[in-house]
Design an enzyme around this catalytic site. Structure first.
Site, PDB file in Angstrom:
ATOM      1  N   ASN A  41       4.578  10.491  -4.568  1.00  0.00           N
ATOM      2  CA  ASN A  41       3.847   9.963  -3.417  1.00  0.00           C
ATOM      3  C   ASN A  41       3.477  11.166  -2.556  1.00  0.00           C
ATOM      4  O   ASN A  41       4.297  11.679  -1.794  1.00  0.00           O
ATOM      5  CB  ASN A  41       4.755   8.985  -2.666  1.00  0.00           C
ATOM      6  N   ARG A  91       1.132   7.411  -6.486  1.00  0.00           N
ATOM      7  CA  ARG A  91       0.642   6.462  -5.488  1.00  0.00           C
ATOM      8  C   ARG A  91      -0.707   6.975  -4.986  1.00  0.00           C
ATOM      9  O   ARG A  91      -0.805   8.111  -4.521  1.00  0.00           O
ATOM     10  CB  ARG A  91       1.619   6.371  -4.326  1.00  0.00           C
ATOM     11  N   HIS A 106      -0.668  -1.482   1.029  1.00  0.00           N
ATOM     12  CA  HIS A 106       0.720  -1.876   0.721  1.00  0.00           C
ATOM     13  C   HIS A 106       0.759  -2.809  -0.492  1.00  0.00           C
ATOM     14  O   HIS A 106       1.710  -3.570  -0.666  1.00  0.00           O
ATOM     15  CB  HIS A 106       1.381  -2.638   1.889  1.00  0.00           C
ATOM     16  N   ARG A 132      -0.449   1.863  15.299  1.00  0.00           N
ATOM     17  CA  ARG A 132      -1.813   1.323  15.158  1.00  0.00           C
ATOM     18  C   ARG A 132      -1.957   0.001  15.909  1.00  0.00           C
ATOM     19  O   ARG A 132      -1.027  -0.814  15.916  1.00  0.00           O
ATOM     20  CB  ARG A 132      -2.149   1.069  13.686  1.00  0.00           C
ATOM     21  N   GLU A 187       8.684   0.270  -3.668  1.00  0.00           N
ATOM     22  CA  GLU A 187       7.359   0.655  -4.141  1.00  0.00           C
ATOM     23  C   GLU A 187       7.434   1.640  -5.308  1.00  0.00           C
ATOM     24  O   GLU A 187       6.619   1.583  -6.224  1.00  0.00           O
ATOM     25  CB  GLU A 187       6.550   1.241  -2.977  1.00  0.00           C
TER      26      GLU A 187
END
Ligand code: ADP
Length: 417
Positions: free
Chosen positions: A22, A104, A193, A254, A397
Site C-alpha cells: 500500500n 492497493r 474503501h 474532510r 483490507e
C-alpha cells in the site's frame, strides 16, 4: 497461472505467498501473507520517505519487531529496505514461494472493475487516471514500477479501491449534471474503501450464517476517512463517496456532503483559490474543522470534560451517519444487517449507540451490554430477535487484496526451485 512440471534436478515449489503493498505519497505499508491459510508472515511500514529521518518498522510473525531510522530517499529505496528486512527472516522476495505482488490502487476510473494484472497498457491507463486521484495514484504507480523492477517475472496485481462499487446502477452513480460535460471529464460517483466494503459485507453474511447473495447489508466504514455503502445480495448498489473521497459522511479532516455552491461562494466572496478550497475541505474540515481534533478518543474525552465544540462535532458526525442509514434502508428496501468497521466503527461503542438511537421503528437497535464488550472478532451487538442485525466486523483490507490477487494469479502456481 503457470503450472509446469519441474525440470530435471530441480524441485517443484508451490508459490503461495503474496506481498501486499500500500504505497502512499510518503509511506509504504506492506504485509506478506501465505495464502494456504491466510496467515501473516510479516508486516511493516516505511514512513517519512524522502525525509532525512525515515522510519522503518518490521514485524515478522516469528521473531522480534525491528525498527530503524535512516534516510530512505524514495519508494525504490523503501522497497529495497523492505526486501532486505524480509530476507533477514528468510522470507526474501527472490523466494520461489512468492506468487505475486498485490497493490492497493486508489482509483480505477470507469474501466477497472476487477483486480487486474498490470502490464504496460494497464499502467498507462492507471496513469491516465491520475487527475482523478492526484494525491494517491502517483505513489501507487511508483510502487508498482518499483516492485516490477525487483521481480520482473512475477505478476503485479492492481486491486482498486473503486472496483467493488462498479456494480452500482447508473441511477446511483450518475450525478444530475449535464451528461456531455460529465462524460467528457469522467465525472460520476466511483466510491472508495471498496476492498473493505467487499470484505466486511462478505464476513457479515458469514456471521449471519448466510450466503452473501441472500443478504442486504449497510456497511459503515468509519476510520479517519469514512464511507457508507448499501450492498444487496453481495453487490454494491450505492455508496457515499463520489468522484473523490470527499463526498458523504463527516470524516477526520474532510467535510463530506456540502452544498457545492459553498465552493463558488468561498471563491467569489472569500477570494479563495481552487487549491485553497480543496485543502480546506479535505484537510481542515470534518471533525478537525469543527473542534480541532480528528481522533474520536480525544473527542470523547473532551465531551466527558464538558467541551461544547467537541460535543457539537460528535453530534454533527452522528446526524450525518444516521441520515445515511435511513437513506440506504430506503435504497435496499429490506436490511438484514448494519455493520460497523474500521478504527471508529470497531472501537467506539458510543458512536454505534448514538448512530442507531431512535431507529427502533426501522428494526435497528443495539444491546447496551453487547455493544460495550471489547473484542477483535466479528460479532453481533443487537438484541436477540432484532429484525435487523447490528454487527461489528473488523476490516482487513490487506487480506482482501491478497485474496483477490491470489485468486487471479496464484492458484496452483508451481515453479522450479
Ligand atoms: P485510517 O482511515 O487512517 O485507516 P483507521 O481505520 O485506522 O483509519 O481509524 C483511525 C481512527 O479510529 C482514529 O483517528 C480514531 O478516531 C479512531 N479510533 C481508533 N481507536 C479508537 C478507540 N479505541 N475509540 C474510538 N476511536 C478510535
Amino acid at each position: 497461472m503457470t503450472a509446469h512440471a519441474p525440470s530435471e534436478g530441480t524441485q517443484a515449489v508451490t508459490a503461495t505467498r503474496v506481498l501486499v503493498l500500500n504505497s502512499g505519497s510518503s509511506s509504504v505499508k506492506y504485509q506478506l501473507l501465505d495464502m494456504r491459510d491466510s496467515s501473516r508472515l510479516a508486516t511493516g511500514l516505511v514512513e517519512r520517505i524522502g525525509e532525512r529521518a525515515s522510519r522503518l518498522v518490521h514485524t515478522p510473525a516469528h521473531g522480534e519487531r525491528r525498527e530503524r531510522t535512516e534516510q530512505v530517499a524514495d519508494h525504490a529505496a523503501a522497497l529495497k529496505a523492505v526486501a532486505e528486512e524480509l530476507r533477514q527472516d528468510g522470507l526474501g522476495i527472490e523466494s520461489p514461494e512468492l506468487a505475486a505482488f498485490g497493490h492497493r490502487v486508489v482509483h480505477g476510473g470507469p474501466k477497472f472493475t476487477e483486480p487486474t494484472v498490470v502490464d504496460d497498457d494497464v499502467l498507462a491507463e492507471i496513469e491516465r487516471l491520475v487527475p482523478l486521484a492526484p494525491l494517491h495514484s502517483p505513489a501507487n504507480i511508483t510502487g508498482i514500477r518499483t516492485a516490477r523492477a525487483l521481480r520482473p517475472d512475477l505478476p503485479q496485481v492492481a486491486v482498486f479501491d473503486t472496483a467493488f462499487h462498479a456494480t452500482m446502477p447508473e441511477s446511483a452513480y450518475r450525478y444530475a449534471v449535464d451528461v456531455r460535460t460529465a462524460d467528457a471529464y469522467d465525472v460520476r460517483r466511483y466510491g472508495f474503501h471498496g476492498t473493505s466494503h467487499a470484505y466486511v459485507s462478505r464476513r457479515a453474511a458469514e456471521l449471519l450464517g448466510k450466503d452473501p447473495s441472500e443478504v442486504n447489508v449497510i456497511v459503515l466504514h468509519l476510520g479517519n476517512g469514512a464511507s457508507a455503502s448499501a450492498v444487496a445480495g453481495g453487490r454494491c448498489v450505492d455508496t457515499s463517496m463520489g468522484l473523490t473521497p470527499l463526498e458523504g459522511l463527516v470524516m477526520g479532516t474532510r467535510s463530506g456532503d456540502i452544498d457545492p455552491a459553498v465552493i463558488f461562494h468561498l471563491a467569489r466572496v472569500g477570494g479563495m483559490s481552487v487549491d485553497e478550497i480543496d485543502e480546506l475541505l479535505n484537510k481542515r474540515s470534518g471533525l478537525t474543522g469543527l473542534c480541532g481534533d480528528n481522533d474520536m478518543r480525544e473527542i470523547r474525552r473532551r465531551i466527558d470534560a464538558g467541551d461544547a465544540a467537541a460535543r457539537l462535532a460528535f453530534d454533527i458526525y452522528i446526524h450525518r451517519l444516521k441520515k445515511y442509514i435511513g437513506a440506504y434502508t430506503a435504497v435496499l428496501g429490506r436490511v438484514d444487517a448494519v455493520v460497523f468497521t474500521a478504527g471508529v466503527g470497531e472501537n467506539a461503542a458510543e458512536v454505534r449507540e448514538a448512530a442507531v438511537a431512535g431507529l427502533d421503528t426501522l428494526g435497528i437497535a443495539v444491546d447496551a451490554g453487547r455493544n460495550t464488550v471489547r473484542s477483535d472478532v466479528p460479532r453481533l451487538v443487537s438484541p436477540d430477535g432484532s429484525r435487523v442485525a447490528v454487527a461489528v466486523v473488523p476490516t482487513d483490507e490487506e487480506l482482501e487484496i491478497a485474496r483477490q490477487t491470489f485468486a487471479l494469479v496464484g492458484e496452483d502456481r508451481t515453479v522450479d526451485a
